[in-house]
Design a protein around this motif. Structure first.
Motif, PDB file in Angstrom:
ATOM      1  N   MET A  16       0.824  -1.196   0.000  1.00 25.00           N
ATOM      2  CA  MET A  16       0.000   0.000   0.000  1.00 25.00           C
ATOM      3  C   MET A  16       0.864   1.254   0.000  1.00 25.00           C
ATOM      4  O   MET A  16       0.470   2.238  -0.560  1.00 25.00           O
ATOM      5  CB  MET A  16      -0.931  -0.023   1.211  1.00 25.00           C
ATOM      6  CG  MET A  16      -1.563   1.314   1.499  1.00 25.00           C
ATOM      7  SD  MET A  16      -2.639   1.403   2.905  1.00 25.00           S
ATOM      8  CE  MET A  16      -1.529   1.243   4.270  1.00 25.00           C
ATOM      9  N   ALA A  17       1.973   1.273   0.662  1.00 27.69           N
ATOM     10  CA  ALA A  17       2.796   2.471   0.830  1.00 27.69           C
ATOM     11  C   ALA A  17       2.057   3.481   1.697  1.00 27.69           C
ATOM     12  O   ALA A  17       1.451   3.115   2.685  1.00 27.69           O
ATOM     13  CB  ALA A  17       3.216   3.052  -0.502  1.00 27.69           C
ATOM     14  N   THR A  18       2.074   4.755   1.312  1.00 31.08           N
ATOM     15  CA  THR A  18       1.417   5.805   2.080  1.00 31.08           C
ATOM     16  C   THR A  18       0.502   6.609   1.168  1.00 31.08           C
ATOM     17  O   THR A  18       0.904   7.011   0.078  1.00 31.08           O
ATOM     18  CB  THR A  18       2.460   6.733   2.727  1.00 31.08           C
ATOM     19  OG1 THR A  18       3.307   5.941   3.574  1.00 31.08           O
ATOM     20  CG2 THR A  18       1.811   7.821   3.539  1.00 31.08           C
ATOM     21  N   MET A  69     -16.355  12.186   2.742  1.00 33.54           N
ATOM     22  CA  MET A  69     -15.834  12.339   1.372  1.00 33.54           C
ATOM     23  C   MET A  69     -14.398  11.850   1.272  1.00 33.54           C
ATOM     24  O   MET A  69     -14.030  11.175   0.305  1.00 33.54           O
ATOM     25  CB  MET A  69     -15.932  13.797   0.920  1.00 33.54           C
ATOM     26  CG  MET A  69     -17.338  14.242   0.592  1.00 33.54           C
ATOM     27  SD  MET A  69     -17.401  15.899  -0.141  1.00 33.54           S
ATOM     28  CE  MET A  69     -17.137  16.920   1.299  1.00 33.54           C
ATOM     29  N   ALA A  70     -13.582  12.171   2.266  1.00 35.51           N
ATOM     30  CA  ALA A  70     -12.194  11.705   2.253  1.00 35.51           C
ATOM     31  C   ALA A  70     -12.153  10.183   2.323  1.00 35.51           C
ATOM     32  O   ALA A  70     -11.403   9.537   1.583  1.00 35.51           O
ATOM     33  CB  ALA A  70     -11.410  12.326   3.408  1.00 35.51           C
ATOM     34  N   LEU A  71     -12.964   9.613   3.198  1.00 33.41           N
ATOM     35  CA  LEU A  71     -12.988   8.161   3.343  1.00 33.41           C
ATOM     36  C   LEU A  71     -13.450   7.483   2.058  1.00 33.41           C
ATOM     37  O   LEU A  71     -12.899   6.457   1.646  1.00 33.41           O
ATOM     38  CB  LEU A  71     -13.888   7.771   4.521  1.00 33.41           C
ATOM     39  CG  LEU A  71     -13.878   6.317   4.947  1.00 33.41           C
ATOM     40  CD1 LEU A  71     -12.466   5.873   5.356  1.00 33.41           C
ATOM     41  CD2 LEU A  71     -14.859   6.097   6.093  1.00 33.41           C
ATOM     42  N   GLU A  72     -14.455   8.053   1.395  1.00 28.34           N
ATOM     43  CA  GLU A  72     -14.952   7.484   0.139  1.00 28.34           C
ATOM     44  C   GLU A  72     -13.893   7.512  -0.958  1.00 28.34           C
ATOM     45  O   GLU A  72     -13.861   6.623  -1.815  1.00 28.34           O
ATOM     46  CB  GLU A  72     -16.207   8.226  -0.311  1.00 28.34           C
ATOM     47  CG  GLU A  72     -17.424   7.916   0.537  1.00 28.34           C
ATOM     48  CD  GLU A  72     -18.594   8.855   0.276  1.00 28.34           C
ATOM     49  OE1 GLU A  72     -18.519   9.696  -0.663  1.00 28.34           O
ATOM     50  OE2 GLU A  72     -19.596   8.748   1.007  1.00 28.34           O
ATOM     51  N   LYS A  73     -13.021   8.512  -0.950  1.00 24.35           N
ATOM     52  CA  LYS A  73     -11.958   8.609  -1.955  1.00 24.35           C
ATOM     53  C   LYS A  73     -10.797   7.655  -1.669  1.00 24.35           C
ATOM     54  O   LYS A  73     -10.003   7.363  -2.551  1.00 24.35           O
ATOM     55  CB  LYS A  73     -11.423  10.047  -2.017  1.00 24.35           C
ATOM     56  CG  LYS A  73     -12.415  11.031  -2.610  1.00 24.35           C
ATOM     57  CD  LYS A  73     -12.075  12.494  -2.389  1.00 24.35           C
ATOM     58  CE  LYS A  73     -10.742  12.972  -2.765  1.00 24.35           C
ATOM     59  NZ  LYS A  73     -10.569  14.437  -2.602  1.00 24.35           N
ATOM     60  N   ASP A  87      -8.204   2.135   0.603  1.00 21.55           N
ATOM     61  CA  ASP A  87      -8.175   1.142   1.670  1.00 21.55           C
ATOM     62  C   ASP A  87      -9.192   1.418   2.779  1.00 21.55           C
ATOM     63  O   ASP A  87      -9.287   0.665   3.744  1.00 21.55           O
ATOM     64  CB  ASP A  87      -6.772   0.979   2.252  1.00 21.55           C
ATOM     65  CG  ASP A  87      -6.159   2.293   2.673  1.00 21.55           C
ATOM     66  OD1 ASP A  87      -6.836   3.332   2.598  1.00 21.55           O
ATOM     67  OD2 ASP A  87      -4.993   2.280   3.075  1.00 21.55           O
ATOM     68  N   LYS A  88      -9.965   2.493   2.664  1.00 20.66           N
ATOM     69  CA  LYS A  88     -11.067   2.805   3.583  1.00 20.66           C
ATOM     70  C   LYS A  88     -10.668   2.829   5.051  1.00 20.66           C
ATOM     71  O   LYS A  88     -11.384   2.364   5.920  1.00 20.66           O
ATOM     72  CB  LYS A  88     -12.227   1.819   3.381  1.00 20.66           C
ATOM     73  CG  LYS A  88     -12.757   1.751   1.977  1.00 20.66           C
ATOM     74  CD  LYS A  88     -13.310   3.066   1.508  1.00 20.66           C
ATOM     75  CE  LYS A  88     -13.875   2.958   0.098  1.00 20.66           C
ATOM     76  NZ  LYS A  88     -13.778   4.187  -0.646  1.00 20.66           N
ATOM     77  N   LYS A  89      -9.474   3.386   5.318  1.00 19.19           N
ATOM     78  CA  LYS A  89      -9.046   3.534   6.706  1.00 19.19           C
ATOM     79  C   LYS A  89      -8.194   4.787   6.820  1.00 19.19           C
ATOM     80  O   LYS A  89      -7.709   5.320   5.827  1.00 19.19           O
ATOM     81  CB  LYS A  89      -8.278   2.312   7.194  1.00 19.19           C
ATOM     82  CG  LYS A  89      -6.894   2.160   6.611  1.00 19.19           C
ATOM     83  CD  LYS A  89      -6.199   0.924   7.170  1.00 19.19           C
ATOM     84  CE  LYS A  89      -4.765   0.861   6.730  1.00 19.19           C
ATOM     85  NZ  LYS A  89      -3.818   1.367   7.696  1.00 19.19           N
ATOM     86  N   ALA A  90      -8.041   5.247   8.047  1.00 14.87           N
ATOM     87  CA  ALA A  90      -7.197   6.406   8.308  1.00 14.87           C
ATOM     88  C   ALA A  90      -6.293   6.097   9.489  1.00 14.87           C
ATOM     89  O   ALA A  90      -6.781   5.844  10.591  1.00 14.87           O
ATOM     90  CB  ALA A  90      -8.039   7.638   8.599  1.00 14.87           C
ATOM     91  N   ALA A 107     -11.749  21.194   6.200  1.00 10.34           N
ATOM     92  CA  ALA A 107     -10.903  20.319   5.385  1.00 10.34           C
ATOM     93  C   ALA A 107     -10.452  19.146   6.237  1.00 10.34           C
ATOM     94  O   ALA A 107     -10.039  19.325   7.382  1.00 10.34           O
ATOM     95  CB  ALA A 107      -9.694  21.077   4.854  1.00 10.34           C
ATOM     96  N   VAL A 108     -10.541  17.956   5.660  1.00 14.15           N
ATOM     97  CA  VAL A 108     -10.088  16.749   6.326  1.00 14.15           C
ATOM     98  C   VAL A 108      -9.095  16.051   5.413  1.00 14.15           C
ATOM     99  O   VAL A 108      -9.360  15.863   4.226  1.00 14.15           O
ATOM    100  CB  VAL A 108     -11.266  15.804   6.652  1.00 14.15           C
ATOM    101  CG1 VAL A 108     -10.764  14.459   7.173  1.00 14.15           C
ATOM    102  CG2 VAL A 108     -12.207  16.446   7.653  1.00 14.15           C
ATOM    103  N   ALA A 109      -7.952  15.695   5.962  1.00 14.20           N
ATOM    104  CA  ALA A 109      -6.964  14.896   5.244  1.00 14.20           C
ATOM    105  C   ALA A 109      -6.779  13.604   6.021  1.00 14.20           C
ATOM    106  O   ALA A 109      -6.638  13.627   7.244  1.00 14.20           O
ATOM    107  CB  ALA A 109      -5.635  15.638   5.134  1.00 14.20           C
ATOM    108  N   ILE A 110      -6.821  12.494   5.298  1.00 15.40           N
ATOM    109  CA  ILE A 110      -6.562  11.216   5.954  1.00 15.40           C
ATOM    110  C   ILE A 110      -5.284  10.620   5.374  1.00 15.40           C
ATOM    111  O   ILE A 110      -5.042  10.677   4.179  1.00 15.40           O
ATOM    112  CB  ILE A 110      -7.746  10.232   5.862  1.00 15.40           C
ATOM    113  CG1 ILE A 110      -8.109   9.897   4.421  1.00 15.40           C
ATOM    114  CG2 ILE A 110      -8.943  10.782   6.609  1.00 15.40           C
ATOM    115  CD1 ILE A 110      -9.169   8.826   4.295  1.00 15.40           C
ATOM    116  N   ILE A 111      -4.488  10.095   6.263  1.00 16.94           N
ATOM    117  CA  ILE A 111      -3.228   9.469   5.876  1.00 16.94           C
ATOM    118  C   ILE A 111      -3.307   8.001   6.280  1.00 16.94           C
ATOM    119  O   ILE A 111      -3.654   7.683   7.421  1.00 16.94           O
ATOM    120  CB  ILE A 111      -2.030  10.138   6.565  1.00 16.94           C
ATOM    121  CG1 ILE A 111      -2.024  11.638   6.264  1.00 16.94           C
ATOM    122  CG2 ILE A 111      -0.724   9.479   6.127  1.00 16.94           C
ATOM    123  CD1 ILE A 111      -1.051  12.426   7.107  1.00 16.94           C
ATOM    124  N   SER A 112      -3.006   7.132   5.327  1.00 14.85           N
ATOM    125  CA  SER A 112      -2.936   5.699   5.587  1.00 14.85           C
ATOM    126  C   SER A 112      -1.568   5.220   5.154  1.00 14.85           C
ATOM    127  O   SER A 112      -1.069   5.624   4.104  1.00 14.85           O
ATOM    128  CB  SER A 112      -4.016   4.946   4.802  1.00 14.85           C
ATOM    129  OG  SER A 112      -5.291   5.368   5.193  1.00 14.85           O
TER     130      SER A 112
END
Length: 124
Positions: free
Chosen positions: A1-3, A25-29, A32-35, A84-89
């Motif tokens: 997956m990387a980042t 919206m961030a989760l839908e984009k 891997d559906k996780k943060a 604004a929400v940013a999710i990093i996986s």
């Protein structure tokens, strides 16, 4: 997956709803559906406690970092009204948070307080 780093912005007038919508919206984009870590910025027109509640309702177990701001931006948006929400996986990075208080009174003590909350470094 990387980042991966995914962003979304919502402009709903209600603070809780804007935060939930931006987080959804961030989760839908996200593929891997996780943060593993969530970053939130809300313009100062929003109730910040409701913004946190809204994001926490979508990401109950993820560490969250954020701030109020007069203006926010993403790679596609610049606005003075929104959340604004940013999710990093990542399977490469581990994210932790810590808090130091009384920053205005003693910067060194606030940093030391936060550092003491961090887990010990993991050996590979």
């Amino acid at each position: 997956m990387a980042t991966t780093f995914i962003t979304a912005v919502a402009h709903d007038p209600d603070s809780l709803q804007a935060a939930q919508n931006a987080a959804k919206m961030a989760l839908e984009k996200s593929l891997d559906k996780k943060a593993d870590f969530v970053v939130v910025f809300a313009t100062d027109k929003y109730n910040q406690q409701d913004v946190v509640k809204g994001v926490r309702s979508i990401f109950p177990d993820s560490p969250i970092f954020g701030s109020a701001t007069p203006t926010l931006f993403t790679e596609t948006t610049l606005t003075d009204n929104g959340v604004a929400v940013a999710i990093i996986s990542s399977d490469l990075c581990k994210f932790v948070t810590a808090v130091g208080t009384q920053l205005e009174e003693d910067v060194d003590e606030a940093v030391t307080m936060a550092l003491k909350q961090l887990p010990p470094e993991e050996k590979e």
